[in-house]
Design an enzyme around this catalytic site. Structure first.
Site, mmCIF file in Angstrom:
data_model
loop_
_atom_site.group_PDB
_atom_site.id
_atom_site.type_symbol
_atom_site.label_atom_id
_atom_site.label_comp_id
_atom_site.label_asym_id
_atom_site.label_seq_id
_atom_site.Cartn_x
_atom_site.Cartn_y
_atom_site.Cartn_z
ATOM 1 C CB CYS A 1 -0.852 -0.185 1.166
ATOM 2 S SG CYS A 1 -2.193 -1.372 1.406
ATOM 3 C CG HIS B 1 12.855 -0.888 3.405
ATOM 4 N ND1 HIS B 1 11.810 -2.075 3.962
ATOM 5 C CD2 HIS B 1 12.059 -1.504 2.539
ATOM 6 C CE1 HIS B 1 11.824 -3.058 2.965
ATOM 7 N NE2 HIS B 1 11.517 -2.482 1.936
ATOM 8 C CG HIS C 1 -5.384 20.122 4.758
ATOM 9 N ND1 HIS C 1 -6.694 21.013 4.902
ATOM 10 C CD2 HIS C 1 -4.924 21.552 3.983
ATOM 11 C CE1 HIS C 1 -6.737 21.823 4.375
ATOM 12 N NE2 HIS C 1 -5.904 22.353 3.907
ATOM 13 C CG HIS D 1 -2.983 3.286 4.191
ATOM 14 N ND1 HIS D 1 -2.997 3.202 2.582
ATOM 15 C CD2 HIS D 1 -2.489 2.120 4.265
ATOM 16 C CE1 HIS D 1 -3.247 1.705 2.504
ATOM 17 N NE2 HIS D 1 -2.843 1.339 3.078
ATOM 18 C CG HIS E 1 -18.324 5.363 5.658
ATOM 19 N ND1 HIS E 1 -19.533 6.060 4.892
ATOM 20 C CD2 HIS E 1 -19.418 5.199 6.769
ATOM 21 C CE1 HIS E 1 -20.468 5.840 4.910
ATOM 22 N NE2 HIS E 1 -20.498 4.705 6.055
ATOM 23 C CG ASN F 1 -6.657 -0.905 2.450
ATOM 24 O OD1 ASN F 1 -6.191 0.029 1.497
ATOM 25 N ND2 ASN F 1 -6.499 -1.186 3.503
#
Length: 493
Positions: A223, A302, A387, A391, A420, A424
């Site tokens: 992702c 990472h 803002h 994820h 919502h 995902n």
């Protein structure tokens, strides 16, 4: 432009309760941030005073100097000009986000909770315990009744095949790209760099892109792959001048649906949904006038050196040989560690110097007085970001980052509402969130937005963008027909 449907949420903001303290803090921040310049000014005055304290005024002194050093001046001028040209030509190029587009699946692919459960029962692949587990996950997930899954998975029984996977990829990628090309009036032949999180050859074939296009695929990145592609595109745009780059983000669900009964591998079925995005980047100076944002920073971390992080979100086979992605119980702790590693690099790049001095002081005090630990805390990133696009991997992920970063409900609203409405959608979720902020009319000129991508590995990546104008939502925004309904309450879930 659509307005916020909930005026109370618009009033949420953070500011000191005491105005005098606020003024003092602002003055302190300005003094600390410009400390070097403030110290440099008296030194420059002293040097000028010592250099020109003779009776000749400044112009006469300069004329005398040029007469005496005429040869040196003539010889050094081309060198200085050449040096200036080299600096100008090799300077980092600004990367502009001209526009982006998010795919919106058709209504017949929507899976409300009851449809999802009825379909799971009809497949005859899940036992009663697994079905009840899925229901509980869906009820607590934060997903609404309008998220979508691929057509092949709505068949009874599901028919995940290579052909169906290609169809899903084509619908998502081409849907996002068609809208992007239409909104920007860009010809596909003008694209010089293509980054796709699936088969870039499909895009090249569909739009007949030029043969010398620089394309790359980033598969298996999870992702967080979207921001990895942004970073790679940024580097390529520093080398190849006056060109466009397109980054396409999506994750194919058709061939990654788990049809077994291991609980840790059933969670992705409940969370992942159809979605994708296409982002147009440019290094052309002329595009600054029409671009929405300028890329400020990309920070990648990472954590695969740690065994627990390496085996989080791990693709495995269950006892019956059925493949799926397993989520560990300690995923929240892994996310927290990855986030702290990322912001330790990002913080010095974006935080005011005054905050950095305070953080450094706390670290030094802890080193000096290790027996009596000085309380330290996460830096207040609300000081430098307006803002946040977290994820939308799941309700627990958003909760964890909101708590760790000490954000207000308004800051996490875009992430919760994206989860919502769309579920995902993997690496493209941060673009649905940015589209939400734009649709609400909240993105103003010079404001900064922080996109946070999380993915297997475990990886945490950040991108910082600055708005170049009061940003309006793009035509055919994914929120175009429903923004007035949001935000909705998810407290009952």
């Amino acid at each position: 432009m659509n307005k916020d449907s909930n005026p109370q949420i618009n009033t949420i903001h953070i500011q000191p309760t005491n105005k005098l303290n606020y003024v003092i803090e602002k003055c302190y921040d300005q003094v600390i941030s410009n400390l070097f310049i403030l110290c440099l000014i008296p030194i420059m005055f002293f040097i000028l005073h010592q250099a020109f304290q003779v009776n000749l005024d400044f112009i006469e002194q300069l004329s005398l100097f040029l007469k005496k050093k005429n040869v040196i001046t003539i010889m050094s001028s081309p060198i200085l000009v050449g040096f200036g040209l080299v600096v100008y030509m090799t300077r980092p190029r600004h990367v502009f986000l001209v526009d982006f587009s998010c795919y919106k699946a058709p209504n017949h692919l929507k899976v409300p909770l009851e449809r999802f459960m009825n379909h799971s029962k009809a497949t005859c692949e899940f036992d009663e315990e697994s079905l009840e587990f899925q229901r509980k996950i869906l009820e607590r997930s934060g997903l609404g009744d309008e998220t979508c899954v691929p057509q092949a998975l709505l068949l009874v029984p599901p028919q995940p095949s290579m052909h169906a996977a290609r169809e899903e990829a084509g619908q998502v990628m081409f849907g996002a790209l068609d809208n992007l090309f239409e909104n920007t009036h860009l010809k596909p032949k003008e694209i010089g760099i293509l980054g796709a999180l699936s088969l870039s050859a499909m895009i090249i074939n569909k739009y007949k892109l030029r043969s010398n296009i620089r394309s790359f695929n980033l598969g298996g990145m999870g992702c967080s792959a979207g921001l990895i592609s942004i970073d790679l595109a940024k580097d390529l745009l520093q080398v190849h001048r006056d060109t466009y780059a397109i980054v396409v983000s999506t994750e194919n669900i058709t061939q990654n649906w788990y049809l077994g009964n291991q609980k840790s591998m059933l969670i992705p079925n409940c969370l992942f949904r159809v979605g994708g995005s296409a982002v147009l980047l440019s290094n052309k100076t002329a595009d600054k006038r029409r671009a929405k944002y300028r890329l400020v920073h990309v920070v990648r971390t990472h954590c695969s050196a740690d065994d627990n992080s390496f085996r989080s979100l791990y693709q495995v086979q269950d006892g019956n040989g059925k493949s799926g992605v397993s989520l560990p119980r300690d995923l929240k702790a892994i996310i927290g560690m990855a986030l702290k590693t990322n912001i330790s690099t990002l913080g010095p790049l974006v935080m005011p110097i005054s905050e950095q001095i305070i953080s450094l002081s706390n670290v030094l005090l802890n080193k000096l007085y290790y027996k009596r630990q000085v309380k330290t805390s996460i830096q207040d990133f609300k000081l430098c970001f307006d803002h946040f696009c977290i994820h939308a991997g799941g309700r627990a992920i958003i909760d964890e980052l909101e708590k760790t970063l000490q954000l207000a409900p308004l800051h996490a609203e875009a992430s919760r509402m994206t989860l919502h409405r769309f579920g995902n959608t993997s690496s493209s979720s941060i673009w649905y969130e940015l589209a939400y902020i734009e649709a609400k009319g909240r993105m103003k000129r010079r404001q900064r937005v922080w996109q946070i991508g999380l993915g297997s590995g475990f990886k945490c990546n950040s991108a910082v963008w600055q708005a170049l104008c009061d940003v309006k939502p793009s035509i055919h925004s994914p929120w175009e027909d429903c923004i007035d309904k949001y935000p909705v309450s998810v407290s009952h879930i």
